[in-house]
Write an enzyme that holds these catalytic residues in place. Structure first.
Site: not given
Ligand SMILES: Cc1cc2nc3c(=O)[nH]c(=O)nc-3n(C[C@H](O)[C@H](O)[C@H](O)COP(=O)(O)O)c2cc1C
Length: 384
Positions: A107, A130, A156, A252, A276
């Protein structure tokens, strides 16, 4: 670890080892947690079709996800703050995944940095991005992931703004985090966790501190993060990232057939049907309930992956039967990590593979790549 027979066993063990605030951070959804619960409940309601007198020798769970050969189509989902479930959590997760032959996704909000994970493992991992307002920072992250050899970028799309989780606010895990007496007591009550944490230098957001402008410590970081997620994210910005990233791109957070078609048109190699883990839009349907419609919308134009609520190999098989080519587990691997570090993650993967293999066999299939809607009992197929 051998005593853990189910993911639920690992969850119980993690609850006894991980400080409450971090355990709750994993075991929570936004607002009423209705979507979080629906993810698991709806998967569990899908029934299999039992078949007999079929040769069940020489079975295989090997498959492919985004161009990568996998020992089973189950990747470790990107999860923020994982180095707080267990010291060096991302490194341990990446090692367990590599040894098991499944992809690990790091992440943006990880504790161990891209470089730390790359240095500690010898297999490529995927990086989850992100999109932030600071484009220089985003470009720099993309370059760092490319330099580390990451073979896929997981972008994402469902976190332009943050869903609210009541447990986090009550536990002082909001932005900025509040380390009150209660948090300190929660940590002190888990001495083994504390000792491991004291031994590592990875205790803050490794991808951000020292890389983003004006962020030097945890307090400047929390205000930066809250302001940084880009509320203006749109398909033009996604196309810009597509142009910058030369390898596989996985989008995603797709829950809608039109969005899935847009993803295919904008050059995605794969999409992840995901809400999520019920942490963003509470009141959204479970991700399994929309999977078939997304698969029908995009056909073979883009590879469809799935996550949300998987707590067994049976759930993996349900998603494959409804058309997913690959799946991701979030909490299931985090509970393994909290329960026993790398060995716990390995145990979670073993449990899931065993359940996947046996269930596939009971349904009369020997090769996971041949699984389809025919292995589901028809009542369940109609419901899905
Ligand atoms: C504790 C936690 C942290 C997460 N952090 C991220 C993240 O940083 N980036 C991301 O794309 N998804 C994140 N997710 C969502 C997961 O990638 C995944 O979509 C979700 O966990 C799947 O549901 P499951 O936990 O029921 O398997 C997080 C999920 C959890 C539980």
């Amino acid at each position: 670890m051998d005593q853990a027979l189910t993911i639920a066993d690992l969850k119980d063990m993690a609850g006894a080892r991980v400080p409450r605030m971090f355990f709750d951070y994993a075991d929570s959804g936004s607002w009423t947690e209705g979507t979080y619960r629906a993810n698991g409940d709806d998967l569990g309601s899908i029934l299999f079709e039992q078949r007999v007198a079929v040769d069940l020798s020489n079975r295989t769970t090997r498959s492919e996800m985004a161009g990568r050969e996998v020992s089973m189509p189950v990747a470790l989902a990107p999860t923020g703050l994982t180095g707080m479930q267990h010291a060096d959590g991302e490194i341990l997760g990446a090692r367990a995944a590599a040894r098991f032959g499944v992809p690990f996704t790091l992440s943006t909000m990880s504790i161990c940095s891209i470089e730390a994970v790359a240095a500690a493992t010898d297999t490529l991992f995927w990086f989850q991005l992100y999109v932030m307002r600071d484009l220089d920072f985003v470009d720099n992250l993309i370059e760092r992931a490319e330099a580390a050899g990451c073979d896929a970028l997981v972008l994402t799309l469902d976190l332009q703004i943050l869903g609210q989780r009541h447990k986090d606010i009550r536990n002082g895990l909001g932005a900025p985090p509040k380390l009150g007496l209660s948090s300190l007591l929660q940590m002190a009550s888990r001495p083994r966790w504390c000792v491991d944490m004291l031994r590592t230098r990875n205790r803050s957001f490794g991808n951000i501190i020292g890389h983003a402008k004006n962020v030097s410590d945890l307090s400047s970081l929390s205000s930066w993060t809250a302001e940084q997620f880009d509320p203006e994210l749109n398909w033009g910005k996604i196309a810009r990232i597509r142009n910058k990233w030369p390898r596989k791109l996985i989008l995603k957070g797709i829950m809608n057939a039109d969005d899935a078609r847009m993803a295919a048109e904008n050059g995605a190699d794969a999409i992840v049907v995901s809400n999520h883990g019920g942490r963003q839009l509470d009141g959204a349907p479970s991700s399994i309930s929309v999977l078939a419609s997304v698969v029908d919308a995009v056909g073979d134009r883009v590879e469809v992956h799935f996550d949300g609520g998987i707590s067994s190999g049976q759930d993996v098989l349900r998603a494959l039967a409804l058309g997913a080519k690959g799946t991701y587990i979030g909490r299931s691997w985090l509970y393994g990590l909290g329960a026993g570090g790398e060995a716990g993650v390995r145990r979670a993967l073993e449990i899931i593979r065993n359940e996947l293999d046996l269930t596939m066999a009971f349904c009369g299939e020997r090769d996971v790549r041949n699984v389809g809607r025919h292995i589901l009992h028809s009542v369940a197929e109609q419901a899905a």
